[in-house]
Design a protein around this motif. Sequence first.
Motif, short mmCIF file in Angstrom:
data_model
loop_
_atom_site.label_atom_id
_atom_site.label_comp_id
_atom_site.label_asym_id
_atom_site.label_seq_id
_atom_site.Cartn_x
_atom_site.Cartn_y
_atom_site.Cartn_z
N ARG A 162 0.81 -1.22 0.00
CA ARG A 162 0.00 0.00 0.00
C ARG A 162 0.84 1.27 0.00
NH1 ARG A 162 -5.11 0.62 0.84
NH2 ARG A 162 -4.80 2.49 2.11
N ALA A 163 2.14 1.15 0.15
CA ALA A 163 2.99 2.34 0.21
C ALA A 163 3.17 2.96 -1.17
CB ALA A 163 4.35 1.98 0.80
N VAL A 164 3.14 4.27 -1.19
CA VAL A 164 3.50 5.04 -2.39
C VAL A 164 4.98 5.40 -2.26
CG1 VAL A 164 3.19 7.25 -3.57
CG2 VAL A 164 1.19 5.95 -2.79
N MET A 165 5.77 5.12 -3.28
CA MET A 165 7.17 5.51 -3.26
C MET A 165 7.38 6.65 -4.25
SD MET A 165 10.69 3.36 -3.82
CE MET A 165 12.23 4.03 -3.18
N VAL A 166 7.91 7.76 -3.76
CA VAL A 166 8.15 8.94 -4.57
C VAL A 166 9.65 9.09 -4.78
CG1 VAL A 166 7.77 11.42 -4.81
CG2 VAL A 166 6.11 10.01 -3.57
#
Length: 798
Positions: A512-516
């Motif tokens: 579920r993590a967004v990586m930017v």
Amino acid sequence: MDRPGVIVPIVASPGELTDFLVVDLSVGLPGAYCAKLFADAGAEVWRVEPPDGDPLRRWRWSGEPTPGDGALYRFLRGGQKSVLGAGSISMEALLQAGDLVIVSGDSPSGSPAELAERLPSTVVVAITPYGLSGPYSTRPASEFTLQADSGALAIRGTADLPPVQMGGRIVEWVGGAYAAVPALAAARQARTTGRGELIDVALCDVANLSGTIFSDMFASLQGRPPVDARRPARSLETPSIEPTKDGWVGFNTNTRDQFESFCLLIERPDLLADGEFASLAVRLARWYEWNSLVRAWTSSHSTEEIVDRAAALRIPVAPVTDGRSVLELDHARARKVFVSDPTGSFQMPRRPYRLAGEDPPPPRPAPAPGRNDDDPRPAPRRPAPTADSGALPLDGLTVLDLTTWWAGPSASGLLAALGARVVHVESTRRMDGARTAGGMFIDRPQWWEYSPFFLCSNANKLGLTLDISHPDGRRLALEMVGLSDVVIENFTPRVLERVDLDWPVIHAVNPRAVMVRMPAFGLDGPWRDRPGFAQTMEQVTGLAWMTGHTEDQPRIQRGPCDPNGGLHAAFATLVALERRDRTGVGCLVEAPMFEAALNVAAEPVVEWSAYGELVGREGNRGPYAVPQNLYATDQPERWLALSCTTDEQFRALAGIIGQPHLADDPELSTLAGRRRRQGALDAVIAEWAATVLLDEALDQLLGAGVPAAPATDPRQGSRHPQMAARGYFEMVDHPVVGRHPTPGQPFRFTGVDRWIRSPAPTLGQHNEEVLSGWLGLDREELAALGDAGVIGTWPHGA
């Protein structure tokens, strides 16, 4: 994922904001760019135009008439709807349906405050010169006078020439991005709570935050040494833009390693022996000596050769481009950064971020005036308002912040200001690079805590030291990933790949993590592993080409591209979170600084490819206002910034300077005509200005509605009456450096008194709180990590 040398094919992705409705009542560039960011993310944007159409439709840099809509307008308004005539019954229905309303002040639909009261479930964002309240709130202004008043003009230039503006209306572009991020955050919150917000963006604050490199805080940390009004506040960086055999090349040496590599580049290893020139202060004091030895080498080599050699030494470097040559960059071509407008008549930068490795959808056409007048108005879709809990828009969001320097921390810092819980990670062996700006206080204990760049960009964060190159450090970082909604970093791509912490690993640990990821030049292409800073972006995108006196060379703008990169990354983060809310799965966000800078430097590319017009620097003049310049008054270094954006303002100016006949000259009745005679106009105004007191001139001009301002000393920004009234500078107590005025955010929310809730953390300040409180480590485990150098509170070797 993207790998070195692999160019991902264009795959159109659906917009993530497809069910957001934006109504744009604004006039001018800032609101237009804010609306564009939403439209490019898929939002339905309704442009409400004046009865005679949006003035930007007729805009062209040269001032010449355009057949049909101008290219800049088409770049800004692609994919939007157009209706004419605010204030009608159908317009009220449209406003009631909007998630966001963008204004630039009062409109036929009401003032910003009236709109916010009438639309309690809607977010209203007002972008104005000085903000909606305070003693300057109704003061006439232009981009140029705002740069002057904010301190962003006086900081730049050589002592033998007047200070010089940042070219290309950069404050207005960045101001649009500063409006978009809090607007999207608040609109997402309103979807849940039914409660809207009035967001008050002041372009003067934007100019100070992005264009003065925290000079006021530097002065405060130094104890406010007396300012000699006769001594220029302006300076330059060096090495910076240097002549080559066939053009110009741009460098910056933010670190000692980069400076030492630069000495090797110019074949002067002897300069490393005593290290004298390693200090910027020494290079500035011995300017001519230093420049002569640098330019003796650069002017005997081609730009391409220098760039290749410098890149091999990992020196931040770029060719200095204009609107024509930037299109020819091999990296831009390899990444397909520039795309054709829907008619094929000009080139434009694409949306500056990718989600899940997908390129953005192709540009859509701009609407004809009133194209959607007869379209049915959408119905409101928001829930009934709930009780106000006082929660900030991003309360409950957890961010693992692996960023460094200014661009990345400004992105995570904005998320923190808006309520996210942010843990900033650095290590005792590799401190956040921004801390090195504290080196000018090296005689003080814990000098690394004295960097204004770090102090201003990392407020509201928890500070954790963690050596991610150590197995235990990496393991703990992954445990933190498991607790995070967002992981954000801005290293060159190879750094996280080397420690096996790139996207596939992050996604496996926390789907579920967004990586930017914010690498300077992106995750692929020939420049992927080159470092880059704000200076690099200004050099390579054409912004420097638009900055500087005509008799001088191109000059860097000194700062805006760092917060600009952070803003676009923050906006992309919120777009990706919207996608996660819909799909339940996080994604990779790629938000290169290069492409963010290209978007706010779009006009030279658009002008060249559409009209063959090569946009260059004009000193303190500009095509948007004539006359416009910086004029010396009766005392040294007391500069008057003056700008006439309308014909009415020019007529008023003519009377004030004792030349009423100029108002009757037919050729001077239009901006295009005045531009043809701006040299003569400058001479007349300069003669008048030299005889007047600055304060008296300002009173006369402002009283007649003519935009004017002093060239404010950037070292005294916190004493500015308007900034003080708005609370833009907030007094912050820090455990090491003490109490200082610290710039917050250039926007206000209705119920938020201050944005800085806690100071920037000292090195490793929250190790125990995070590792014990979040991950459950006991004292023995913490001690072992400290002994192994994985964590700590003191720099290695200090």
